[in-house]
Design an enzyme around this catalytic site. Sequence first.
Site, PDB file in Angstrom:
ATOM      1  N   CYS A  71      50.956  44.664  65.061  1.00 37.28           N
ATOM      2  CA  CYS A  71      51.879  44.746  66.196  1.00 37.28           C
ATOM      3  C   CYS A  71      52.675  46.050  66.139  1.00 37.28           C
ATOM      4  O   CYS A  71      52.111  47.121  66.314  1.00 37.28           O
ATOM      5  CB  CYS A  71      52.773  43.505  66.245  1.00 37.28           C
ATOM      6  SG  CYS A  71      53.541  43.234  67.867  1.00 37.28           S
ATOM      7  N   HIS A 116      49.133  38.553  65.611  1.00 35.35           N
ATOM      8  CA  HIS A 116      49.883  37.879  64.554  1.00 35.35           C
ATOM      9  C   HIS A 116      49.110  36.635  64.106  1.00 35.35           C
ATOM     10  O   HIS A 116      48.480  35.960  64.917  1.00 35.35           O
ATOM     11  CB  HIS A 116      51.255  37.439  65.063  1.00 35.35           C
ATOM     12  CG  HIS A 116      52.195  38.561  65.348  1.00 35.35           C
ATOM     13  ND1 HIS A 116      52.748  39.337  64.361  1.00 35.35           N
ATOM     14  CD2 HIS A 116      52.686  39.039  66.528  1.00 35.35           C
ATOM     15  CE1 HIS A 116      53.545  40.240  64.905  1.00 35.35           C
ATOM     16  NE2 HIS A 116      53.519  40.090  66.222  1.00 35.35           N
TER      17      HIS A 116
END
Length: 506
Positions: free
Chosen positions: A334, A445
């Site tokens: 991310c 994630h």
Amino acid sequence: MNAMAKLIMVQGTSSNVGKSILVTALCRIFKQDGYKVAPFKSQNMALNAFVTQEGGEIGRAQAVQAEACGIAPSVDMNPILMKPEADSKSQIVVNGKVDRTISAREYYEYAPLLLDTALAALNRLREQNDIVVIEGAGSPAEINLRQREIVNMRIAKTAGAPVLLAGDIDRGGVFASLIGTIDLLEPEERSYVKGYLINKFRGDASLLKPAIDVLEDRTSIPVLGIIPYLRNMAIAQEDSVYLDECKSGLGETDLDIAVIRLPRISNYDDFDALATDGASVRFVSKTGEIGNPDLIIIPGTKSTIPDMEYLWQNGLAETIIKKAGKGTHVLGVCGGYQILGKMIYDPHKTESETTELKGLGLLDTETTFEKEKSTTQVSGQVRFNNGLLADMAGCEVGGYEIHMGRTRLFTAQPAFQITKTPKGPADYLDGASNAEGTVLGTYIHGIFESDSFRRGFLNAIRRYKGIPERQAGYFDRDKEYDKLADIVRASIDMNKIYDILNEGIR
């Protein structure tokens, strides 16, 4: 039970006393006992977020608690999420969606207006369950916040929830903090506290009896449990204090993984699963702590540009670049993925007044922040087939995305193909790799909770290192929840807690 769920609430004498893990344990215990149970936290300030099937953001702790309950996380479990940003501001997420970004002072003017939102979410959970376990935040004795808080005693009083007050004995002063908290509560508020939980104890519990006698005599509230200090639990923690502990798998470890502890680190539990497969996972914040790891991970961050500035300022950026140049594998997730690229652009000043900043340049990519946030669960496959992803093309992956940046690839190679979201079939690319496969980035994630992907990823590093491959360990969080529940059940008076639950507030 009746149509409306019964309530019990865990509050604490301060942050980091273990409220989240105790709520997780109670959720699992009630599930084991045959009840339909759900967690609830009206307002959570956290950098660890999770995306529900509906695409809403909630605190990661409530997602973990829902998992312990055996149910899917929903935005009702955490209707108000505060995500700290740079410059003393927080992004406010209401019912799963970004509402606004405001200062702490502005929020405490705004918070009382959100009480009805929180109570509506709680009532929806009560209609669907037998028991709702509520978690407080910080301390109920923050007298400067009493008139505007909507997460501790205001929730307990409005909803009629009996309270268990938890204290952390490991840091010392637990009896002073318990008595002090009770003393600072209003008389009506004290009547809601039905028992104490002394958490994180090491040693002979019988030695506490004289102090417990004084505590119970002075406050007329019983101690209902002394919970031991929990070690080696593969359960995500809410607070970043636990990052100081190295996480190692069972038996000998053959891989050393260094995770950069960014100032605004988020979703740091993404890497817990790696410690189940022979890897030591340690969080580092200084160049001298990096050493010579097999893998450097740059994790997620709530504020990519300020954390990129931090890396440049303290020398970590140069160290990571040098390590990568000498063959050390590097992964970014991310915000960490965005940091790996050549440039980061923020034309709308989403994160700070800085509109552009040079990244590490380890991937030939550029990221631009947009006004709209992408929040979705995803599943897909490995697309690239070299380096960290060698012999893994077609391997299934899954997890969730939370980001406002859009990353453009130049010579970097796409790493993953997303094939499905909760809305249906999907067809887009995620992540990037350099040609050698030694530097990898992704927006996903939770990607390492896939046993087959985790095994292939770590074994690719082992092959590079010239050591034998391993079979993947089975990352069984369900087993961990049962282990947690068994330890806590043996340490607390569940009969008394059921009495409190059934009696409610009288």
